[in-house]
Design an enzyme around this catalytic site. Structure first.
Site, PDB file in Angstrom:
ATOM      1  N   GLY A 243     -23.188 -37.323  -9.002  1.00  0.00           N
ATOM      2  CA  GLY A 243     -23.686 -38.456 -10.082  1.00  0.00           C
ATOM      3  C   GLY A 243     -23.695 -37.792 -11.313  1.00  0.00           C
ATOM      4  O   GLY A 243     -23.218 -36.765 -11.501  1.00  0.00           O
ATOM      5  N   SER A 244     -24.594 -38.294 -12.098  1.00  0.00           N
ATOM      6  CA  SER A 244     -24.832 -37.838 -13.422  1.00  0.00           C
ATOM      7  C   SER A 244     -25.684 -36.616 -13.617  1.00  0.00           C
ATOM      8  O   SER A 244     -26.327 -36.388 -12.603  1.00  0.00           O
ATOM      9  CB  SER A 244     -25.363 -38.969 -14.103  1.00  0.00           C
ATOM     10  N   SER A 245     -25.365 -36.008 -14.557  1.00  0.00           N
ATOM     11  CA  SER A 245     -26.209 -34.674 -14.707  1.00  0.00           C
ATOM     12  C   SER A 245     -27.805 -34.936 -14.656  1.00  0.00           C
ATOM     13  O   SER A 245     -28.505 -34.434 -14.227  1.00  0.00           O
ATOM     14  CB  SER A 245     -25.743 -34.063 -15.805  1.00  0.00           C
ATOM     15  N   VAL A 247     -29.567 -37.369 -13.314  1.00  0.00           N
ATOM     16  CA  VAL A 247     -30.074 -37.609 -11.948  1.00  0.00           C
ATOM     17  C   VAL A 247     -30.050 -36.304 -11.185  1.00  0.00           C
ATOM     18  O   VAL A 247     -30.968 -35.913 -10.501  1.00  0.00           O
ATOM     19  CB  VAL A 247     -29.413 -38.866 -11.225  1.00  0.00           C
ATOM     20  N   GLY A 248     -28.589 -35.693 -11.228  1.00  0.00           N
ATOM     21  CA  GLY A 248     -28.716 -34.457 -10.381  1.00  0.00           C
ATOM     22  C   GLY A 248     -29.554 -33.398 -10.643  1.00  0.00           C
ATOM     23  O   GLY A 248     -30.111 -32.740  -9.742  1.00  0.00           O
ATOM     24  N   GLU A 265     -22.289 -32.209  -7.809  1.00  0.00           N
ATOM     25  CA  GLU A 265     -21.244 -32.497  -8.437  1.00  0.00           C
ATOM     26  C   GLU A 265     -21.385 -33.460  -9.673  1.00  0.00           C
ATOM     27  O   GLU A 265     -21.361 -34.674  -9.480  1.00  0.00           O
ATOM     28  CB  GLU A 265     -19.990 -33.306  -7.530  1.00  0.00           C
ATOM     29  N   CYS A 299     -14.818 -38.756 -12.843  1.00  0.00           N
ATOM     30  CA  CYS A 299     -15.409 -37.525 -13.441  1.00  0.00           C
ATOM     31  C   CYS A 299     -14.490 -36.546 -14.245  1.00  0.00           C
ATOM     32  O   CYS A 299     -14.907 -35.637 -14.953  1.00  0.00           O
ATOM     33  CB  CYS A 299     -16.122 -36.627 -12.467  1.00  0.00           C
TER      34      CYS A 299
HETATM   35  P1  NAD Z   1     -26.128 -41.609 -10.920  1.00  0.00           P
HETATM   36  O1  NAD Z   1     -26.421 -40.504 -11.352  1.00  0.00           O
HETATM   37  O2  NAD Z   1     -26.387 -42.948 -11.689  1.00  0.00           O
HETATM   38  O3  NAD Z   1     -25.920 -42.340  -9.495  1.00  0.00           O
HETATM   39  C1  NAD Z   1     -25.484 -41.263  -8.353  1.00  0.00           C
HETATM   40  C2  NAD Z   1     -26.255 -41.775  -7.198  1.00  0.00           C
HETATM   41  O4  NAD Z   1     -27.758 -41.103  -7.271  1.00  0.00           O
HETATM   42  C3  NAD Z   1     -26.440 -43.039  -6.611  1.00  0.00           C
HETATM   43  O5  NAD Z   1     -25.989 -43.193  -5.376  1.00  0.00           O
HETATM   44  C4  NAD Z   1     -27.794 -43.525  -7.331  1.00  0.00           C
HETATM   45  O6  NAD Z   1     -28.333 -44.610  -6.568  1.00  0.00           O
HETATM   46  C5  NAD Z   1     -28.572 -42.230  -6.853  1.00  0.00           C
HETATM   47  N1  NAD Z   1     -29.719 -41.897  -7.528  1.00  0.00           N
HETATM   48  C6  NAD Z   1     -30.346 -42.515  -8.548  1.00  0.00           C
HETATM   49  N2  NAD Z   1     -31.280 -42.115  -8.898  1.00  0.00           N
HETATM   50  C7  NAD Z   1     -31.773 -41.171  -8.056  1.00  0.00           C
HETATM   51  C8  NAD Z   1     -32.924 -40.329  -7.705  1.00  0.00           C
HETATM   52  N3  NAD Z   1     -33.958 -40.409  -8.489  1.00  0.00           N
HETATM   53  N4  NAD Z   1     -32.741 -39.627  -6.556  1.00  0.00           N
HETATM   54  C9  NAD Z   1     -31.822 -39.405  -5.681  1.00  0.00           C
HETATM   55  N5  NAD Z   1     -30.650 -40.334  -5.938  1.00  0.00           N
HETATM   56  C10 NAD Z   1     -30.758 -41.019  -7.009  1.00  0.00           C
HETATM   57  O7  NAD Z   1     -24.242 -41.811 -11.328  1.00  0.00           O
HETATM   58  P2  NAD Z   1     -23.115 -42.959 -11.178  1.00  0.00           P
HETATM   59  O8  NAD Z   1     -23.187 -43.666 -12.544  1.00  0.00           O
HETATM   60  O9  NAD Z   1     -23.209 -43.661  -9.927  1.00  0.00           O
HETATM   61  O10 NAD Z   1     -21.812 -42.289 -11.173  1.00  0.00           O
HETATM   62  C11 NAD Z   1     -21.131 -41.609 -12.405  1.00  0.00           C
HETATM   63  C12 NAD Z   1     -21.593 -40.160 -12.694  1.00  0.00           C
HETATM   64  O11 NAD Z   1     -21.227 -39.438 -11.573  1.00  0.00           O
HETATM   65  C13 NAD Z   1     -20.752 -39.734 -13.755  1.00  0.00           C
HETATM   66  O12 NAD Z   1     -21.635 -38.742 -14.680  1.00  0.00           O
HETATM   67  C14 NAD Z   1     -19.841 -39.005 -13.075  1.00  0.00           C
HETATM   68  O13 NAD Z   1     -19.191 -37.730 -14.118  1.00  0.00           O
HETATM   69  C15 NAD Z   1     -20.371 -38.133 -11.852  1.00  0.00           C
HETATM   70  N6  NAD Z   1     -19.525 -37.886 -10.895  1.00  0.00           N
HETATM   71  C16 NAD Z   1     -19.295 -36.782 -10.780  1.00  0.00           C
HETATM   72  C17 NAD Z   1     -18.146 -36.313  -9.934  1.00  0.00           C
HETATM   73  C18 NAD Z   1     -18.016 -34.960  -9.459  1.00  0.00           C
HETATM   74  O14 NAD Z   1     -17.284 -34.596  -8.560  1.00  0.00           O
HETATM   75  N7  NAD Z   1     -18.576 -33.861 -10.474  1.00  0.00           N
HETATM   76  C19 NAD Z   1     -17.688 -37.271  -8.941  1.00  0.00           C
HETATM   77  C20 NAD Z   1     -17.633 -38.660  -9.290  1.00  0.00           C
HETATM   78  C21 NAD Z   1     -18.864 -38.903 -10.302  1.00  0.00           C
END
Ligand code: NAD
Length: 508
Positions: A243-245, A247-248, A265, A299
């Site tokens: 997901g996003s940096s 939240v990660g 990731e 991504c």
């Molecule tokens: P996001 O960070 O908003 O959400 C990702 C996941 O995290 C979702 O399932 C969400 O419900 C969960 N989440 C939200 N808050 C949380 C918390 N506090 N604790 C635990 N989990 C939580 O990202 P998004 O908008 O779904 O996806 C887009 C992002 O993902 C972009 O930044 C993209 O670059 C990245 N991405 C990276 C890769 C990679 O392999 N590097 C692959 C796909 C997407």
């Protein structure tokens, strides 16, 4: 009430107009919020889902933890056989699942089908791997001693995934985690619950057919709350987060507090460099594919195009010409290249982003507006801007390409490496010297370093992931499997001496 005709195919993959969103110890339930899964092309409801509550989570994870003890005792090649059957089950439903993916996420149909195919390929890869989880024998410095390195399962692996690859990312993680002997607990993105349910049903059927506990693969539809529960849970030694940096980073902190392992990731901000000796046609075709594909919501999307000053005008002109031919429309329609953004919020984010770009001196060369319609469509956009503008350092998740000019290779690499993210990068050149400099210690600082191919389109055989703000994790191929296991260094004394204790008397 049943489905409208266009959605009837969903019943083939276990989706109903209203669905329970928690798979708890082999039973579908859900006592959380009711959410709608929405078609991004018209913002109309496809189906409803009752999300998992904290109580559902607790019940599900308990069963998953217990099931992991059974699964880890199965010999690895037998686990591989189960994953092989999952691959076969996916093959029979490939078209339906691909169509659902396209419908729910908004990517064009060939990409939807391609994504499911990637999970099938991951199954094949994992089946082979199930006979190669090899340890090693290390020469011991002590007489009659032997050192071994053993790989054992971790237990339960938590997988939290993003909306843009709602099933491939699950495949990269789960196929490997399963053959490594781990049970899997999966939380998909809150806006793609139907894919989560359809995939889980398919896996559950295979487990059931083999008389295995279905809790080996447990899943929950839900948002941050379930994600946090996974991050905090000491029964989950590894959390793989995509997901996003932003939240990660939160997830990493929570997991670290309990000394758990994290595989991250995160966001990318990927550059493609075109040198003055490049095959320009090849470069332009690649940029179009990398910047516009999945409506810029990969991504690995190309967000920054760095062009040598000598060929700058010609590359930009050719690209503008190519952009005119991009067909925007319903992702399920033949010939569409650019589908909608995933949600209304993504469309608003695009609009906000364009305002910021303009305020920081960006010049819109084409696009820059939303397209008035029921769906979340926006124009494919090219912006001329200085590499030092703050907005260029961020990931704007849409089809916005920044074009930037450079003088020489050194400057291009500096610009490539000047952002907080480090996922993918590519150079177009015919120079062998530059190719090796680019992939060497002072070249690209990214996890994916390409030559004469776009920034996207990674193959599963390689380890996938990135450095810096992208999180440092590696998934899918190569030796990524080692992250899903724990390493034991075992020293075995097969003699009767204890060399280190010589000269010390212990009595009789
Ligand atoms: P996001 O960070 O908003 O959400 C990702 C996941 O995290 C979702 O399932 C969400 O419900 C969960 N989440 C939200 N808050 C949380 C918390 N506090 N604790 C635990 N989990 C939580 O990202 P998004 O908008 O779904 O996806 C887009 C992002 O993902 C972009 O930044 C993209 O670059 C990245 N991405 C990276 C890769 C990679 O392999 N590097 C692959 C796909 C997407």
């Amino acid at each position: 009430m049943g489905f409208a005709k266009e959605y009837e195919f969903l019943t083939e993959i276990g989706i109903e107009p209203r669905n329970s969103g928690a798979f708890v110890n082999g039973v579908w339930k859900g006592s959380g919020s009711v959410v709608s899964s929405v078609n991004p092309a018209n913002n109309k409801t496809i189906a409803e889902v009752v999300e998992a509550s904290s109580q559902d989570y607790e019940e599900g994870i308990k069963a998953c933890y217990e099931a992991s003890k059974i699964w880890m005792q199965l010999p690895a090649p037998k686990r591989g056989e189960i994953v092989r059957q999952i691959g076969d089950a996916l093959r029979t439903k490939l078209q339906y699942l691909g169509r659902l993916l396209s419908l729910e996420m908004g990517k064009i149909l060939p990409e939807g089908i391609g994504e499911v195919q990637e999970v099938i390929d991951m199954c094949d890869f994992a089946v082979g791997l199930s006979r190669q989880l090899n340890g090693s024998v290390i020469p011991s410095e002590r007489p009659n001693h032997m050192m071994l390195e053993m790989w054992n399962p971790l237990g339960v692996v938590g997988v939290i995934t993003a909306f843009n690859f709602p099933c491939a990312v699950l495949g990269w993680n789960a196929c490997i985690a399963l053959v490594c002997g781990n049970a899997v607990v999966w939380k998909g993105a809150p806006t793609t619950p139907l894919i989560t349910i359809a995939m889980t049903k398919l896996v559950a059927e295979v487990l059931e057919k083999n008389s295995l506990p279905t809790a080996i693969f447990t899943s929950f539809c839900g948002g941050a709350e379930i994600g946090q529960a996974i991050s905090k849970d000491t029964r989950i030694p590894l959390v793989s987060f995509t997901g996003s940096s932003k939240v990660g980073q939160m997830v990493q902190q929570t997991v670290s507090e309990r000394f758990g392992k994290c595989l991250l990731e995160l966001s990318g901000n990927n550059a493609l460099i075109v040198m003055d000796d490049a095959d320009i046609q090849l470069a332009v075709r690649s940029v179009l594919f990398a910047a516009v594909g999945t409506a810029g919501q990969r991504c690995t999307t190309c967000r920054r195009l760095l062009v040598h000053e000598k060929i700058y005008d010609s590359v930009v002109d050719k690209l503008l010409e190519a952009y005119k031919q991009v067909k925007v429309g319903d992702p399920l329609e033949n010939g569409t290249l650019l589908g909608p953004l995933h949600t209304k919020a993504s469309r608003e984010n695009f609009e906000k982003g364009i305002k910021v770009i303009k305020s920081q001196g960006g010049k819109i060369l084409t696009g820059g507006s939303v397209i008035e319609s029921e769906g979340n469509f926006v124009q494919p956009t090219i912006v001329e801007i200085s590499p030092s503008a703050d907005v260029v350092k961020e990931e704007l998740f849409g089809p916005v390409l920044y074009v930037l000019k450079f003088k020489d290779f050194k400057e291009a690499v500096e610009i490539n490496n000047s952002v907080p993210q480090g996922l993918s990068s590519s150079i177009f050149t015919r120079s062998h010297e530059l190719i090796f400099k680019w992939i060497g210690p002072q070249g690209s600082d990214c996890g994916i370093v390409n030559v004469n191919i776009p920034t996207n389109g990674a193959e599963i055989g390689g380890a996938f992931g990135g450095e810096k703000g992208t999180g440092g994790g590696r998934e899918a191929g190569s030796d990524s499997w080692k992250q899903y296991m724990r390493r034991s260094t075992c020293t075995i004394n097969y003699g009767s001496e204890l060399p280190l204790a010589q000269g010390i008397s212990f009595g009789n």
